[in-house]
Design a protein around this motif. Sequence first.
Motif, PDB file in Angstrom:
ATOM      1  N   VAL A  89      -0.897 -16.903  -3.423  1.00  6.07           N
ATOM      2  CA  VAL A  89      -1.637 -18.024  -2.841  1.00  6.07           C
ATOM      3  C   VAL A  89      -1.933 -17.716  -1.381  1.00  6.07           C
ATOM      4  O   VAL A  89      -1.034 -17.357  -0.616  1.00  6.07           O
ATOM      5  N   VAL A  90      -3.202 -17.833  -1.010  1.00  6.17           N
ATOM      6  CA  VAL A  90      -3.627 -17.623   0.375  1.00  6.17           C
ATOM      7  C   VAL A  90      -3.811 -18.986   1.030  1.00  6.17           C
ATOM      8  O   VAL A  90      -4.519 -19.847   0.501  1.00  6.17           O
ATOM      9  N   GLU A  91      -3.174 -19.182   2.176  1.00  2.64           N
ATOM     10  CA  GLU A  91      -3.285 -20.434   2.915  1.00  2.64           C
ATOM     11  C   GLU A  91      -4.242 -20.267   4.086  1.00  2.64           C
ATOM     12  O   GLU A  91      -4.390 -19.172   4.641  1.00  2.64           O
ATOM     13  N   ALA A  92      -4.893 -21.364   4.454  1.00  5.09           N
ATOM     14  CA  ALA A  92      -5.869 -21.340   5.541  1.00  5.09           C
ATOM     15  C   ALA A  92      -5.207 -20.924   6.852  1.00  5.09           C
ATOM     16  O   ALA A  92      -4.188 -21.480   7.250  1.00  5.09           O
ATOM     17  N   GLY A  93      -5.795 -19.936   7.507  1.00  2.00           N
ATOM     18  CA  GLY A  93      -5.316 -19.502   8.806  1.00  2.00           C
ATOM     19  C   GLY A  93      -4.009 -18.739   8.783  1.00  2.00           C
ATOM     20  O   GLY A  93      -3.424 -18.485   9.839  1.00  2.00           O
ATOM     21  N   LYS A  94      -3.544 -18.347   7.593  1.00  2.38           N
ATOM     22  CA  LYS A  94      -2.269 -17.638   7.493  1.00  2.38           C
ATOM     23  C   LYS A  94      -2.423 -16.371   6.651  1.00  2.38           C
ATOM     24  O   LYS A  94      -3.347 -16.252   5.855  1.00  2.38           O
ATOM     25  N   GLU A  95      -1.488 -15.457   6.848  1.00  2.00           N
ATOM     26  CA  GLU A  95      -1.437 -14.259   6.021  1.00  2.00           C
ATOM     27  C   GLU A  95      -0.161 -14.303   5.186  1.00  2.00           C
ATOM     28  O   GLU A  95       0.945 -14.362   5.727  1.00  2.00           O
ATOM     29  N   THR A  96      -0.334 -14.301   3.884  1.00  2.00           N
ATOM     30  CA  THR A  96       0.802 -14.322   2.969  1.00  2.00           C
ATOM     31  C   THR A  96       1.404 -12.927   2.872  1.00  2.00           C
ATOM     32  O   THR A  96       0.681 -11.939   2.726  1.00  2.00           O
ATOM     33  N   THR A  97       2.718 -12.849   2.956  1.00  2.00           N
ATOM     34  CA  THR A  97       3.404 -11.561   2.835  1.00  2.00           C
ATOM     35  C   THR A  97       3.819 -11.328   1.390  1.00  2.00           C
ATOM     36  O   THR A  97       4.496 -12.161   0.786  1.00  2.00           O
ATOM     37  N   LEU A  98       3.390 -10.217   0.837  1.00  2.00           N
ATOM     38  CA  LEU A  98       3.740  -9.851  -0.532  1.00  2.00           C
ATOM     39  C   LEU A  98       4.019  -8.356  -0.568  1.00  2.00           C
ATOM     40  O   LEU A  98       3.102  -7.536  -0.603  1.00  2.00           O
ATOM     41  N   ASP A  99       5.295  -7.994  -0.525  1.00  2.00           N
ATOM     42  CA  ASP A  99       5.672  -6.588  -0.602  1.00  2.00           C
ATOM     43  C   ASP A  99       5.595  -6.106  -2.046  1.00  2.00           C
ATOM     44  O   ASP A  99       5.897  -6.851  -2.987  1.00  2.00           O
ATOM     45  N   LEU A 100       5.188  -4.863  -2.212  1.00  2.00           N
ATOM     46  CA  LEU A 100       5.034  -4.268  -3.538  1.00  2.00           C
ATOM     47  C   LEU A 100       6.000  -3.098  -3.675  1.00  2.00           C
ATOM     48  O   LEU A 100       5.857  -2.080  -3.000  1.00  2.00           O
ATOM     49  N   SER A 101       6.984  -3.257  -4.552  1.00  2.00           N
ATOM     50  CA  SER A 101       7.986  -2.210  -4.740  1.00  2.00           C
ATOM     51  C   SER A 101       8.199  -1.950  -6.221  1.00  2.00           C
ATOM     52  O   SER A 101       7.733  -2.710  -7.079  1.00  2.00           O
ATOM     53  N   ALA A 102       8.913  -0.891  -6.528  1.00  2.00           N
ATOM     54  CA  ALA A 102       9.150  -0.522  -7.924  1.00  2.00           C
ATOM     55  C   ALA A 102       9.941  -1.587  -8.666  1.00  2.00           C
ATOM     56  O   ALA A 102       9.800  -1.745  -9.882  1.00  2.00           O
ATOM     57  N   SER A 103      10.757  -2.346  -7.944  1.00  2.00           N
ATOM     58  CA  SER A 103      11.601  -3.350  -8.597  1.00  2.00           C
ATOM     59  C   SER A 103      10.803  -4.493  -9.207  1.00  2.00           C
ATOM     60  O   SER A 103      11.284  -5.166 -10.121  1.00  2.00           O
ATOM     61  N   ASP A 104       9.584  -4.735  -8.711  1.00  2.00           N
ATOM     62  CA  ASP A 104       8.775  -5.810  -9.282  1.00  2.00           C
ATOM     63  C   ASP A 104       7.490  -5.277  -9.912  1.00  2.00           C
ATOM     64  O   ASP A 104       6.507  -5.992 -10.049  1.00  2.00           O
ATOM     65  N   SER A 105       7.510  -4.015 -10.304  1.00  3.05           N
ATOM     66  CA  SER A 105       6.366  -3.414 -10.988  1.00  3.05           C
ATOM     67  C   SER A 105       6.577  -3.473 -12.497  1.00  3.05           C
ATOM     68  O   SER A 105       7.708  -3.454 -12.986  1.00  3.05           O
ATOM     69  N   SER A 106       5.471  -3.546 -13.233  1.00  2.35           N
ATOM     70  CA  SER A 106       5.558  -3.517 -14.694  1.00  2.35           C
ATOM     71  C   SER A 106       5.758  -2.099 -15.212  1.00  2.35           C
ATOM     72  O   SER A 106       5.984  -1.887 -16.403  1.00  2.35           O
ATOM     73  N   VAL A 107       5.672  -1.123 -14.297  1.00  4.13           N
ATOM     74  CA  VAL A 107       5.859   0.286 -14.648  1.00  4.13           C
ATOM     75  C   VAL A 107       7.154   0.778 -14.003  1.00  4.13           C
ATOM     76  O   VAL A 107       7.402   0.515 -12.825  1.00  4.13           O
ATOM     77  N   SER A 108       7.968   1.471 -14.748  1.00  4.64           N
ATOM     78  CA  SER A 108       9.235   1.968 -14.215  1.00  4.64           C
ATOM     79  C   SER A 108       9.029   3.298 -13.501  1.00  4.64           C
ATOM     80  O   SER A 108       8.069   4.028 -13.790  1.00  4.64           O
ATOM     81  N   PRO A 109       9.902   3.647 -12.548  1.00  5.89           N
ATOM     82  CA  PRO A 109       9.813   4.954 -11.878  1.00  5.89           C
ATOM     83  C   PRO A 109       9.866   6.121 -12.857  1.00  5.89           C
ATOM     84  O   PRO A 109       9.312   7.185 -12.582  1.00  5.89           O
ATOM     85  N   ARG A 110      10.495   5.923 -13.991  1.00  2.89           N
ATOM     86  CA  ARG A 110      10.542   6.990 -14.992  1.00  2.89           C
ATOM     87  C   ARG A 110       9.161   7.205 -15.612  1.00  2.89           C
ATOM     88  O   ARG A 110       8.760   8.328 -15.909  1.00  2.89           O
ATOM     89  N   GLU A 111       8.415   6.103 -15.783  1.00  2.57           N
ATOM     90  CA  GLU A 111       7.074   6.199 -16.370  1.00  2.57           C
ATOM     91  C   GLU A 111       6.046   6.699 -15.361  1.00  2.57           C
ATOM     92  O   GLU A 111       5.073   7.351 -15.727  1.00  2.57           O
ATOM     93  N   PHE A 112       6.268   6.383 -14.089  1.00  3.36           N
ATOM     94  CA  PHE A 112       5.338   6.809 -13.038  1.00  3.36           C
ATOM     95  C   PHE A 112       6.134   7.528 -11.962  1.00  3.36           C
ATOM     96  O   PHE A 112       6.837   6.913 -11.171  1.00  3.36           O
ATOM     97  N   SER A 113       6.035   8.850 -11.965  1.00  2.24           N
ATOM     98  CA  SER A 113       6.792   9.658 -11.021  1.00  2.24           C
ATOM     99  C   SER A 113       5.871  10.690 -10.382  1.00  2.24           C
ATOM    100  O   SER A 113       5.906  11.876 -10.718  1.00  2.24           O
ATOM    101  N   PRO A 114       4.996  10.241  -9.454  1.00  3.82           N
ATOM    102  CA  PRO A 114       4.010  11.153  -8.860  1.00  3.82           C
ATOM    103  C   PRO A 114       4.619  12.235  -8.000  1.00  3.82           C
ATOM    104  O   PRO A 114       3.971  13.234  -7.700  1.00  3.82           O
ATOM    105  N   ALA A 115       5.878  12.058  -7.594  1.00  5.31           N
ATOM    106  CA  ALA A 115       6.509  13.051  -6.724  1.00  5.31           C
ATOM    107  C   ALA A 115       6.911  14.304  -7.485  1.00  5.31           C
ATOM    108  O   ALA A 115       7.184  15.343  -6.895  1.00  5.31           O
ATOM    109  N   ASN A 116       6.951  14.217  -8.829  1.00  5.28           N
ATOM    110  CA  ASN A 116       7.356  15.384  -9.625  1.00  5.28           C
ATOM    111  C   ASN A 116       6.213  16.376  -9.781  1.00  5.28           C
ATOM    112  O   ASN A 116       5.070  15.998  -9.809  1.00  5.28           O
TER     113      ASN A 116
END
Length: 245
Positions: A218-245
Amino acid sequence: MRTLVIVAVVAALVLGCQQSRPTNPLAPPMGPAVRTLKEEGDQLARSHDWAGAATRYQTALNRESSNLELRLAFGITLSHLDRREETVEQFKWVVNHSQPGTPEFVMARTWLVEAGELEAVRSTSAAAATDAPSASIEATPRGGVRGMTSWPGVTPRERLVPLRITLTGEDKENRDVTLGRRFRLGEPYRLADARPGKYRLRAVAIDQNVELWDKQVVVEAGKETTLDLSASDSSVSPREFSPAN
């Protein structure tokens, strides 16, 4: 002209899963001959024979030029052939003949935003909204979304993982809003100048064509919503997506 990741994603949806999608009750059904041409084009597109698919779709459109499904498929195919002007024409048509917020509208509009053609696009609903007394909506302070992206084993200085983050409006007042930019996984992101309301935020790893996040925000008027994106809240697991390998 590079083909956008969102085009590839929707192409898989449109060309691979159309048989299971409900048809638009307001759209006339395809005739048997046109349906055959469409199915042949879909099969060629799945095999990445974009030139062959374009020929089938064009032939079908010559018979039924007002079919949204055909226009969308033809536009996707043209984008893979780097036929920019023709792609723009097809996606403008889709935007102007589809309902804001639908997958077809969002995909076509996002492509046009990325291609720098947004100023030339004005859907019927958007035109009506502009002509109506909407000064209060336009005068409302804009907001945005920002946060940090992170993934196990990914460090931007050591490995570049391009990320496409898109913000799409889901309320009546912001369904015509689509914001998108490229970022690097492991770094902060920020999408600004969004009208207040509910949005869908999607993040796709471009090179691997993998959607890592699909979030409601939800975006509020005159504000910036903070939404961090990490592996813990991804639908893909680090095992399924491992670009570092």
